[in-house]
Scaffold this motif. Structure first.
Motif, PDB file in Angstrom:
ATOM      1  N   THR A 135       1.428   1.892   4.333  1.00 45.02           N
ATOM      2  CA  THR A 135       1.910   1.064   3.273  1.00 45.02           C
ATOM      3  C   THR A 135       3.287   0.816   3.060  1.00 45.02           C
ATOM      4  O   THR A 135       3.714  -0.400   2.653  1.00 45.02           O
ATOM      5  CB  THR A 135       1.474   1.841   1.872  1.00 45.02           C
ATOM      6  N   LEU A 136       4.502   1.774   3.276  1.00 42.51           N
ATOM      7  CA  LEU A 136       5.714   1.266   3.109  1.00 42.51           C
ATOM      8  C   LEU A 136       6.181   0.347   4.200  1.00 42.51           C
ATOM      9  O   LEU A 136       6.797  -0.495   3.897  1.00 42.51           O
ATOM     10  CB  LEU A 136       6.232   2.775   3.481  1.00 42.51           C
ATOM     11  N   LEU A 137       5.538   0.625   5.456  1.00 41.44           N
ATOM     12  CA  LEU A 137       6.033  -0.371   6.470  1.00 41.44           C
ATOM     13  C   LEU A 137       5.612  -1.858   6.074  1.00 41.44           C
ATOM     14  O   LEU A 137       6.503  -2.697   6.222  1.00 41.44           O
ATOM     15  CB  LEU A 137       5.260   0.033   7.777  1.00 41.44           C
ATOM     16  N   THR A 138       4.271  -1.943   5.709  1.00 44.90           N
ATOM     17  CA  THR A 138       3.812  -2.994   5.229  1.00 44.90           C
ATOM     18  C   THR A 138       4.644  -3.739   4.160  1.00 44.90           C
ATOM     19  O   THR A 138       4.903  -5.008   4.136  1.00 44.90           O
ATOM     20  CB  THR A 138       2.247  -2.944   4.854  1.00 44.90           C
ATOM     21  N   PHE A 139       5.027  -2.793   3.040  1.00 45.91           N
ATOM     22  CA  PHE A 139       6.050  -3.234   1.842  1.00 45.91           C
ATOM     23  C   PHE A 139       7.209  -3.895   2.581  1.00 45.91           C
ATOM     24  O   PHE A 139       7.690  -4.954   2.012  1.00 45.91           O
ATOM     25  CB  PHE A 139       6.042  -2.189   1.031  1.00 45.91           C
ATOM     26  N   ALA A 171      -0.611 -15.987   1.430  1.00 41.56           N
ATOM     27  CA  ALA A 171       0.746 -15.487   1.285  1.00 41.56           C
ATOM     28  C   ALA A 171       1.736 -15.996   0.490  1.00 41.56           C
ATOM     29  O   ALA A 171       2.410 -15.335  -0.133  1.00 41.56           O
ATOM     30  CB  ALA A 171       0.874 -15.037   2.799  1.00 41.56           C
ATOM     31  N   ASN A 172       1.817 -17.316   0.930  1.00 39.01           N
ATOM     32  CA  ASN A 172       3.053 -18.082   0.183  1.00 39.01           C
ATOM     33  C   ASN A 172       2.790 -18.281  -1.164  1.00 39.01           C
ATOM     34  O   ASN A 172       3.836 -18.105  -2.219  1.00 39.01           O
ATOM     35  CB  ASN A 172       3.248 -19.505   0.767  1.00 39.01           C
ATOM     36  N   MET A 218      -4.862 -11.021   3.197  1.00 41.85           N
ATOM     37  CA  MET A 218      -3.746 -11.059   3.181  1.00 41.85           C
ATOM     38  C   MET A 218      -2.987 -10.023   2.041  1.00 41.85           C
ATOM     39  O   MET A 218      -3.673  -9.628   1.087  1.00 41.85           O
ATOM     40  CB  MET A 218      -2.882 -12.234   3.107  1.00 41.85           C
ATOM     41  N   GLN A 219      -1.871  -9.244   2.106  1.00 43.06           N
ATOM     42  CA  GLN A 219      -1.297  -8.414   1.244  1.00 43.06           C
ATOM     43  C   GLN A 219       0.001  -8.892   0.835  1.00 43.06           C
ATOM     44  O   GLN A 219       0.779  -9.439   1.741  1.00 43.06           O
ATOM     45  CB  GLN A 219      -1.333  -6.844   1.663  1.00 43.06           C
ATOM     46  N   ILE A 220       0.839  -8.461  -0.123  1.00 49.30           N
ATOM     47  CA  ILE A 220       2.136  -8.987  -0.577  1.00 49.30           C
ATOM     48  C   ILE A 220       2.626  -7.575  -1.366  1.00 49.30           C
ATOM     49  O   ILE A 220       1.760  -6.490  -1.564  1.00 49.30           O
ATOM     50  CB  ILE A 220       2.209  -9.987  -1.731  1.00 49.30           C
ATOM     51  N   GLY A 262       4.446  -7.089  -9.719  1.00 52.64           N
ATOM     52  CA  GLY A 262       3.822  -5.859 -10.445  1.00 52.64           C
ATOM     53  C   GLY A 262       2.633  -5.546  -9.809  1.00 52.64           C
ATOM     54  O   GLY A 262       2.009  -6.229  -9.100  1.00 52.64           O
ATOM     55  N   GLN A 263       2.086  -4.240 -10.043  1.00 47.97           N
ATOM     56  CA  GLN A 263       1.286  -3.614  -9.404  1.00 47.97           C
ATOM     57  C   GLN A 263      -0.030  -4.402  -9.487  1.00 47.97           C
ATOM     58  O   GLN A 263      -1.069  -4.431  -8.641  1.00 47.97           O
ATOM     59  CB  GLN A 263       1.142  -2.086  -9.588  1.00 47.97           C
ATOM     60  N   GLU A 264      -0.447  -4.827 -10.791  1.00 48.55           N
ATOM     61  CA  GLU A 264      -1.677  -5.422 -11.141  1.00 48.55           C
ATOM     62  C   GLU A 264      -1.841  -6.786 -10.591  1.00 48.55           C
ATOM     63  O   GLU A 264      -2.743  -6.940 -10.078  1.00 48.55           O
ATOM     64  CB  GLU A 264      -1.660  -5.730 -12.703  1.00 48.55           C
ATOM     65  N   TYR A 265      -0.757  -7.796 -10.430  1.00 53.04           N
ATOM     66  CA  TYR A 265      -0.749  -8.895  -9.695  1.00 53.04           C
ATOM     67  C   TYR A 265      -1.174  -8.686  -8.327  1.00 53.04           C
ATOM     68  O   TYR A 265      -1.849  -9.146  -7.536  1.00 53.04           O
ATOM     69  CB  TYR A 265       0.495  -9.549  -9.987  1.00 53.04           C
ATOM     70  N   THR A 266      -0.346  -7.537  -7.551  1.00 55.83           N
ATOM     71  CA  THR A 266      -0.252  -7.305  -6.198  1.00 55.83           C
ATOM     72  C   THR A 266      -1.751  -6.791  -5.854  1.00 55.83           C
ATOM     73  O   THR A 266      -2.323  -7.263  -4.957  1.00 55.83           O
ATOM     74  CB  THR A 266       0.481  -6.191  -5.759  1.00 55.83           C
ATOM     75  N   SER A 267      -2.400  -6.005  -6.555  1.00 54.71           N
ATOM     76  CA  SER A 267      -3.854  -5.443  -6.376  1.00 54.71           C
ATOM     77  C   SER A 267      -4.682  -6.619  -6.595  1.00 54.71           C
ATOM     78  O   SER A 267      -5.641  -6.841  -5.786  1.00 54.71           O
ATOM     79  CB  SER A 267      -4.223  -4.343  -7.445  1.00 54.71           C
ATOM     80  N   GLU A 268      -4.751  -7.493  -7.638  1.00 56.50           N
ATOM     81  CA  GLU A 268      -5.655  -8.577  -7.730  1.00 56.50           C
ATOM     82  C   GLU A 268      -5.301  -9.527  -6.665  1.00 56.50           C
ATOM     83  O   GLU A 268      -6.669 -10.067  -6.278  1.00 56.50           O
ATOM     84  CB  GLU A 268      -5.220  -9.147  -9.229  1.00 56.50           C
ATOM     85  N   PHE A 269      -4.146  -9.825  -6.189  1.00 58.24           N
ATOM     86  CA  PHE A 269      -4.071 -10.719  -5.087  1.00 58.24           C
ATOM     87  C   PHE A 269      -4.869 -10.392  -3.783  1.00 58.24           C
ATOM     88  O   PHE A 269      -5.593 -11.081  -3.318  1.00 58.24           O
ATOM     89  CB  PHE A 269      -2.870 -10.686  -4.804  1.00 58.24           C
ATOM     90  N   ARG A 270      -4.660  -9.075  -3.397  1.00 55.15           N
ATOM     91  CA  ARG A 270      -5.432  -8.433  -2.255  1.00 55.15           C
ATOM     92  C   ARG A 270      -6.792  -8.512  -2.583  1.00 55.15           C
ATOM     93  O   ARG A 270      -7.700  -8.909  -1.249  1.00 55.15           O
ATOM     94  CB  ARG A 270      -5.003  -6.955  -2.305  1.00 55.15           C
TER      95      ARG A 270
END
Length: 232
Positions: free
Chosen positions: A3-7, A120-121, A157-159, A164-172
């Motif tokens: 997870t850290l590497l991906t981030f 992703a963009n 894709m992941q970002i 924000g965590q909510e945006y990131t989770s919902e995007f995924r």
């Protein structure tokens, strides 16, 4: 650790988000015309078409086009004597909105399998999630309107959590949800086993190397694509 590497990988992506985003409308049209000409020249009536529609990750930015993962997939198809032509319709800097606007350009012939790699963009720019979701759905709808028999593959894709965590989770979650809604095959994460690994990415820390592209093709894309090739 992954997870850290991906981030870290995507943080680098964020800092250099250009990804060719300054491509002009004329450049986009020229690329799409080249795709059409390549389709017409490289396929025969007996061949089926796999269209890879995406951004710089699909285009293979920084590499020879023959080293991008769609070309690697073509090599696998050829080695198995499968009657498919893989068409690379990737365009660096592409967002879902831009993809929605140019999709008709590349649907100039029957597409048997459509691999959609966009989003992703959008996420890196903080585009509203519903807009991204709507654009992806519209692209899928246009493909199926052209040919209802086309099989859809959606690349997840992941970002990073910068928005924000909510945006990131919902995007995924956009990708598996759209895949389920449209009965599409899903690549859970296109860059699995590549993102965040320096030796598998170019000097920009963003785009996969030749070896990274092979991992994307053989370990992430092929296992999802293969069952669709043998379906009746």
């Amino acid at each position: 650790m992954r997870t850290l590497l991906t981030f870290c990988y995507f943080l680098a992506f964020l800092l250099t988000v250009s990804c060719g985003e300054n491509a002009t409308k004329k450049e986009s049209q020229d690329i799409n015309k080249e795709i059409q000409e390549e389709n017409n020249n490289s396929t025969t009536a007996s061949e089926k078409v796999i269209l890879f529609f995406g951004n710089s990750l699909t285009a293979g930015m920084g590499l020879d086009p023959n080293e991008a993962f769609p070309a690697v997939i073509q090599q696998r198809l050829d080695s198995l004597n499968l009657p498919y032509t893989a068409v690379n319709a990737g365009l660096s800097g592409e967002t879902t909105a831009a993809g929605k606007n140019r999709i008709n350009w590349v649907l100039n012939q029957k597409v048997d399998i459509f691999v959609l790699e966009l989003g992703a963009n959008d996420g890196l720019r903080g585009i509203p999630l519903e807009e991204t979701r709507s654009n992806l759905q519209t692209i899928i709808d246009k493909v199926l309107a052209k040919n209802p028999e086309t099989k859809i593959v959606l690349a997840g894709m992941q970002i990073p959590p910068n928005m924000g965590q909510e945006y990131t989770s919902e995007f995924r979650e956009i990708f598996p949800e759209l895949a389920a809604k449209n009965n599409a095959a899903l690549i859970p994460f296109l860059l699995e086993k590549v993102a965040g690994i320096p030796s598998l990415n170019q000097a920009d820390g963003i785009h996969p190397t030749v070896e990274g592209q092979k991992i994307v093709a053989y370990q992430n894309v092929w296992p999802v694509l293969k069952p669709l090739l043998i379906e009746k």
